[in-house]
Write a protein that holds these residues in place. Structure first.
Motif, PDB file in Angstrom:
ATOM      1  N   ALA A  63      18.675  57.702  55.918  1.00 14.08           N
ATOM      2  CA  ALA A  63      18.491  56.657  55.791  1.00 14.08           C
ATOM      3  C   ALA A  63      19.904  56.095  55.229  1.00 14.08           C
ATOM      4  N   ALA A  64      19.611  55.410  56.101  1.00  9.74           N
ATOM      5  CA  ALA A  64      21.269  54.820  56.110  1.00  9.74           C
ATOM      6  C   ALA A  64      21.376  53.670  54.986  1.00  9.74           C
ATOM      7  N   ALA A  65      20.366  53.705  54.488  1.00 11.76           N
ATOM      8  CA  ALA A  65      19.782  52.400  53.381  1.00 11.76           C
ATOM      9  C   ALA A  65      18.793  52.443  52.935  1.00 11.76           C
ATOM     10  N   ASP A  66      18.427  52.370  51.497  1.00 13.07           N
ATOM     11  CA  ASP A  66      17.332  52.359  50.535  1.00 13.07           C
ATOM     12  C   ASP A  66      16.710  50.928  49.901  1.00 13.07           C
ATOM     13  N   PHE A  67      15.979  50.368  50.057  1.00 16.56           N
ATOM     14  CA  PHE A  67      15.592  48.953  49.502  1.00 16.56           C
ATOM     15  C   PHE A  67      15.725  49.300  48.568  1.00 16.56           C
ATOM     16  N   THR A  68      16.466  48.331  47.789  1.00 22.60           N
ATOM     17  CA  THR A  68      14.983  48.041  46.095  1.00 22.60           C
ATOM     18  C   THR A  68      13.746  47.455  46.297  1.00 22.60           C
ATOM     19  N   ILE A  69      13.104  48.041  45.130  1.00 17.07           N
ATOM     20  CA  ILE A  69      11.493  47.462  45.551  1.00 17.07           C
ATOM     21  C   ILE A  69      11.497  47.257  43.946  1.00 17.07           C
ATOM     22  N   ASP A  70      10.958  45.329  44.006  1.00 20.07           N
ATOM     23  CA  ASP A  70      10.863  45.409  42.134  1.00 20.07           C
ATOM     24  C   ASP A  70       9.446  44.705  42.833  1.00 20.07           C
ATOM     25  N   ALA A  71       8.170  45.691  42.053  1.00 16.60           N
ATOM     26  CA  ALA A  71       6.766  45.037  42.023  1.00 16.60           C
ATOM     27  C   ALA A  71       6.581  45.015  40.743  1.00 16.60           C
ATOM     28  N   THR A  72       7.077  43.586  39.678  1.00 13.70           N
ATOM     29  CA  THR A  72       6.609  43.425  38.647  1.00 13.70           C
ATOM     30  C   THR A  72       5.962  42.366  39.210  1.00 13.70           C
ATOM     31  N   ASN A  73       4.854  41.863  39.687  1.00 12.13           N
ATOM     32  CA  ASN A  73       4.431  41.115  40.036  1.00 12.13           C
ATOM     33  C   ASN A  73       2.714  41.462  41.460  1.00 12.13           C
ATOM     34  N   ALA A  74       2.996  43.230  41.474  1.00 10.83           N
ATOM     35  CA  ALA A  74       2.566  43.490  42.142  1.00 10.83           C
ATOM     36  C   ALA A  74       0.950  43.212  42.106  1.00 10.83           C
ATOM     37  N   ALA A  75       0.741  42.632  41.161  1.00  7.63           N
ATOM     38  CA  ALA A  75      -0.802  42.919  40.331  1.00  7.63           C
ATOM     39  C   ALA A  75      -1.094  41.316  41.147  1.00  7.63           C
ATOM     40  N   THR A  76      -0.306  40.257  41.754  1.00  4.86           N
ATOM     41  CA  THR A  76      -0.750  40.087  42.463  1.00  4.86           C
ATOM     42  C   THR A  76      -0.106  39.711  44.216  1.00  4.86           C
ATOM     43  N   GLY A  77       0.256  40.488  44.088  1.00  9.54           N
ATOM     44  CA  GLY A  77       0.061  41.366  46.053  1.00  9.54           C
ATOM     45  C   GLY A  77       2.043  40.551  46.247  1.00  9.54           C
ATOM     46  N   ILE A  78       2.398  40.709  45.059  1.00  8.05           N
ATOM     47  CA  ILE A  78       4.148  40.016  45.833  1.00  8.05           C
ATOM     48  C   ILE A  78       4.647  41.368  45.405  1.00  8.05           C
ATOM     49  N   LEU A  79       5.442  42.270  46.548  1.00  7.40           N
ATOM     50  CA  LEU A  79       7.336  42.706  46.070  1.00  7.40           C
ATOM     51  C   LEU A  79       7.900  42.153  46.901  1.00  7.40           C
ATOM     52  N   VAL A  80       8.635  42.603  46.264  1.00  8.16           N
ATOM     53  CA  VAL A  80      10.323  41.744  46.926  1.00  8.16           C
ATOM     54  C   VAL A  80      11.065  43.395  46.721  1.00  8.16           C
ATOM     55  N   LEU A  81      11.786  42.514  48.309  1.00 14.12           N
ATOM     56  CA  LEU A  81      12.651  44.375  48.445  1.00 14.12           C
ATOM     57  C   LEU A  81      14.144  43.974  48.578  1.00 14.12           C
ATOM     58  N   SER A  82      15.318  44.259  48.387  1.00  7.70           N
ATOM     59  CA  SER A  82      16.239  43.843  48.117  1.00  7.70           C
ATOM     60  C   SER A  82      17.326  44.755  48.823  1.00  7.70           C
ATOM     61  N   LEU A  83      18.583  44.559  48.949  1.00 11.35           N
ATOM     62  CA  LEU A  83      19.928  45.385  49.124  1.00 11.35           C
ATOM     63  C   LEU A  83      20.963  44.344  48.508  1.00 11.35           C
ATOM     64  N   THR A  84      21.894  45.558  48.003  1.00 14.01           N
ATOM     65  CA  THR A  84      22.962  44.767  47.508  1.00 14.01           C
ATOM     66  C   THR A  84      24.539  44.382  48.644  1.00 14.01           C
ATOM     67  N   ASP A  85      25.203  43.666  48.251  1.00 14.53           N
ATOM     68  CA  ASP A  85      25.713  43.720  49.065  1.00 14.53           C
ATOM     69  C   ASP A  85      26.882  44.583  49.634  1.00 14.53           C
ATOM     70  N   THR A  86      27.224  45.259  48.452  1.00 15.01           N
ATOM     71  CA  THR A  86      27.875  47.060  48.899  1.00 15.01           C
ATOM     72  C   THR A  86      26.604  47.627  49.705  1.00 15.01           C
ATOM     73  N   VAL A  87      25.510  47.379  49.829  1.00 13.87           N
ATOM     74  CA  VAL A  87      24.762  48.449  50.684  1.00 13.87           C
ATOM     75  C   VAL A  87      25.149  47.740  51.640  1.00 13.87           C
ATOM     76  N   THR A  88      24.664  46.226  51.867  1.00 12.09           N
ATOM     77  CA  THR A  88      24.534  45.968  53.612  1.00 12.09           C
ATOM     78  C   THR A  88      25.659  45.669  53.450  1.00 12.09           C
ATOM     79  N   ASP A  89      26.898  45.912  53.043  1.00 13.99           N
ATOM     80  CA  ASP A  89      28.757  46.512  53.894  1.00 13.99           C
ATOM     81  C   ASP A  89      28.887  47.262  54.225  1.00 13.99           C
ATOM     82  N   ALA A  90      27.808  48.290  54.444  1.00 17.72           N
ATOM     83  CA  ALA A  90      27.959  49.761  54.704  1.00 17.72           C
ATOM     84  C   ALA A  90      27.671  49.640  55.815  1.00 17.72           C
TER      85      ALA A  90
END
Length: 135
Positions: free
Chosen positions: A72-99
């Protein structure tokens, strides 16, 4: 400090039954600005109602090919804090996108693993990486 870019929310309809694997993942192309933080919110629903996906796990990656032969060129961090309501937040840091190479050829996907261990790719698409002007 890097700016944060929030992609539009993506509502994804999924069956109540995690063993009901889809024939093909839903398509969602994304644009990432090199050197910026990136966030993408996915809401998983069934019949228009948010689906509790807290018993499932998720992973998402960016790669240069779709056959899985290169790391993989990059792995997303996945925040599943609100998974009980079907919400996932995928994120990439500035360092990851810069690469990631500007105008490089990339693909991404989001994989779901149900409580039974069944895996399904539920979202996929192309990744467009653009240069930023402000450094």
């Amino acid at each position: 400090s890097a700016a944060s870019r929030t992609a539009p929310r993506h509502q994804f309809t999924r069956s109540q039954d995690p063993s009901d694997l889809m024939a093909a993942p839903a398509k969602r192309n994304i644009t990432v600005v090199s050197g910026d933080d990136y966030t993408h919110t996915v809401t998983i629903t069934s019949g228009g109602v948010p689906l509790n996906v807290s018993a499932r796990t998720y992973r998402a990656e960016i790669a240069t090919d779709v056959d899985g032969t290169t790391p993989a060129a990059a792995d997303f961090t996945i925040d599943a804090t609100n998974a009980a309501t079907g919400i996932l937040v995928l994120s990439l840091t500035d360092t990851v996108t810069d690469a990631l190479a500007v105008n490089g050829r990339y693909f991404w996907d989001l994989e779901e693993t149900g409580a039974s261990g069944a895996k399904a790719t539920i979202l996929s698409g192309r990744v467009n990486v653009t240069a930023k002007v402000t450094h």
